[in-house]
Design an enzyme around this catalytic site. Structure first.
Site, mmCIF file in Angstrom:
data_model
loop_
_atom_site.group_PDB
_atom_site.id
_atom_site.type_symbol
_atom_site.label_atom_id
_atom_site.label_comp_id
_atom_site.label_asym_id
_atom_site.label_seq_id
_atom_site.Cartn_x
_atom_site.Cartn_y
_atom_site.Cartn_z
ATOM 1 N N ARG A 131 42.602 77.086 96.076
ATOM 2 C CA ARG A 131 43.151 78.296 96.704
ATOM 3 C C ARG A 131 42.095 79.389 96.758
ATOM 4 N NH1 ARG A 131 47.803 78.408 92.680
ATOM 5 N NH2 ARG A 131 48.830 76.426 93.133
ATOM 6 N N SER A 166 51.018 75.563 97.196
ATOM 7 C CA SER A 166 51.145 76.993 96.906
ATOM 8 C C SER A 166 51.435 77.212 95.424
ATOM 9 C CB SER A 166 52.274 77.596 97.755
ATOM 10 O OG SER A 166 53.536 77.110 97.311
ATOM 11 N N GLU A 169 55.087 76.490 94.668
ATOM 12 C CA GLU A 169 55.341 75.055 94.527
ATOM 13 C C GLU A 169 54.911 74.571 93.151
ATOM 14 O OE1 GLU A 169 54.795 72.553 98.455
ATOM 15 O OE2 GLU A 169 53.171 74.002 98.272
ATOM 16 N N GLU A 170 53.738 74.996 92.737
ATOM 17 C CA GLU A 170 53.227 74.567 91.431
ATOM 18 C C GLU A 170 54.176 74.973 90.312
ATOM 19 O OE1 GLU A 170 49.056 74.833 88.843
ATOM 20 O OE2 GLU A 170 49.301 76.005 90.684
ATOM 21 N N GLY A 171 54.684 76.200 90.376
ATOM 22 C CA GLY A 171 55.611 76.664 89.355
ATOM 23 C C GLY A 171 56.937 75.933 89.404
#
Length: 501
Positions: A131, A166, A169-171
């Site tokens: 990112r 994103s 999404e990761e969280g």
């Protein structure tokens, strides 16, 4: 002399044989156990590469072809750590990013049956490191992803894509992983059924990576900011999740920002006192390396060839104050529902699992999985006050680059959790963990679990308890035997012997 034809006995015999035959057939059909069964489902596989900011790991998952409410029951089969740094470090050698994955791909190739390889999906998700690179140079990030994709496509798997996921999404996927492993979504009962717990234990998730950190949980009240809310549908149930990812607040980037802050505030280009480094330790860094991240503002003028040396003082209180200045709390002073850096966050609720750098730091200090807050504070303070020579003698096998950062990492973690997320009154609700049920905690399992909704469930034909060929043979034999018996009786009735001469 030929026998005489007896019509009435003939009709009686036919009726008797027909009734007897039907009775026998009915009796046989009632005695044979005839039930439908489903054959075992074929095991399916899926792979996810976690391309993080500092390293890449492969996770191979497996699940049965059947699904519960359109969501697969997934378990971890194996993991493989890719040698070298994260793929974002291959800016000057993009093909090397793809080549670095081959060793782990070969491991997966040996683990997946040959007949399953073509239908085994493989994904690569890049996180905060890529990112940041995309913010600096989108073209370079695209080139690296293209090289990674080229390598993945060269293997006999079902390549589904390599992309930057994103922060939300990761969280969210990390939250799914934890609650799936703890059977918060679905539970296997003693009678062999999968049920949704009426009072499932739903936990929050906190991930601390190298370049970003995430917090995700289901708050008591509806999420007020739609930009921080994710609606998830799992096992037929809906969940409203609050999640936020703080880019540039991962452990490595935070410590780099501390170095830059110290260098700029002192204005020195030779030596700078660093309170989070142990007394007796020193580190020399080129300004080009210190300011090579978009998370750090470059000074003007800027000469990347110049070097600065950080001298450790081992001052725990000053280190704590330094971390508080990094975690910007001033923007949250005007409204209560706030984490840090002016970001909306509802009050934390329930239990939380903290993993990745949270776990590694606290595990090293002997504070995992859970330790009372006063003991944590005293342990961190005592550790930070030790001299560098003392640490080297106590931990001779620990790499120096890790050993030097445990104090700063611990102080940073405490600042985030207490001052940022405000766990002061609910500290005992946090568990620092790496695995649950032999599965690593992270976003990849949640990612794979969510993607199984897109993989068609395998629905084989239903067969009977007795094989079709065997059943047909038995019926044929019974019918043939009855037919032969009937024929013999008819012949006997028609040609009954006449005793008269």
């Amino acid at each position: 002399m030929m026998g005489k034809l007896h019509v009435k006995p003939l009709l009686f015999a036919i009726a008797l044989v027909t009734v007897a035959g039907m009775t026998i057939i009915a009796l046989i059909l009632s005695l044979v156990k005839h039930q439908t069964v489903d054959p075992p489902y074929l095991t399916q596989y899926g792979m996810v590469f976690d391309a993080g900011s500092t390293h890449t790991s492969l996770f191979l998952y497996q699940w049965s072809g059947n699904k519960e409410n359109n969501t697969g029951v997934v378990s971890q089969k194996l993991t493989c750590d890719v040698k070298g740094d994260g793929i974002s470090s291959y800016v000057t050698n993009p093909p090397g990013a793809g080549q670095s994955l081959r060793e782990c791909l070969d491991v997966a190739l040996a683990a997946v049956p040959d007949s399953q390889r073509r239908t085994t999906p493989v994904y690569l998700g890049a996180t905060a490191g890529m990112r940041l690179l995309s913010l600096q140079n989108q073209t370079q990030a695209d080139i690296i992803l293209a090289e990674v994709a080229k390598t993945l496509q060269s293997y006999p798997f079902d390549f589904r894509g390599a992309r930057i996921i994103s922060g939300m999404e990761e969280g969210a996927y990390g939250w799914i992983t934890i609650n799936y492993l703890l059977e918060g979504f679905i539970k296997y009962t003693f009678d062999g059924k999968w049920i949704h717990p009426k009072a499932g234990r739903i936990l929050g998730a906190m991930d601390l990576g190298g370049a970003s950190t995430q917090i995700s949980f289901t708050p008591k009240d509806p999420v007020k900011d739609p930009n921080s809310a994710i609606d998830l549908q799992l096992y037929g149930f809906r969940y409203e999740l609050y999640t936020h990812s703080y880019l540039c607040y991962g452990k490595d980037q935070a410590l780099k920002r501390i170095q830059a802050h110290l260098q700029k505030t002192t204005g020195s280009l030779t030596t700078v006192i660093h309170p989070c480094y142990h007394s007796g330790y020193n580190l020399t860094v080129a300004l080009g390396d210190l300011y090579d991240s978009p998370c750090v503002d470059k000074p003007v003028p800027f000469d990347p060839t110049l070097k600065v040396t950080f001298l450790g003082s081992g001052d725990s209180q000053q280190c704590w104050s330094l971390m508080n200045s990094l975690v910007n709390l001033s923007n949250c002073a005007l409204f209560p529902d706030c984490g840090f850096n002016g970001v909306y966050q509802p009050p934390v609720s329930g239990e939380f699992f903290a993993f990745s750098a949270y776990f590694y730091t606290f595990d090293f200090l002997g504070l995992a999985p859970r330790t009372p807050l006063p003991q944590v504070l005293s342990t961190v303070d005592s550790f930070c006050s030790k001299s560098w020579d003392t640490l080297l003698s106590q931990y001779p096998k620990v790499k120096e680059k890790y050993l030097r950062d445990y104090c700063a990492s611990a102080q940073y973690i405490m600042t985030i959790l207490l001052e940022g997320y405000k766990f002061n009154a609910t500290w005992d609700q946090i568990y620092f963990v790496k695995q649950v049920a032999d599965n690593d905690i992270g976003w990849t399992l949640g990612y794979m679990l969510n993607l199984t909704n897109l993989i068609p469930s395998e629905r084989p034909l239903v067969v009977t308890g007795v094989q079709h060929s065997q059943w047909a043979a038995e019926i044929f034999f019974i019918v043939f035997a009855l037919f032969l018996s009937l024929l013999i009786l008819i012949v006997l009735c028609i040609w009954s012997p006449d005793s008269q001469t």
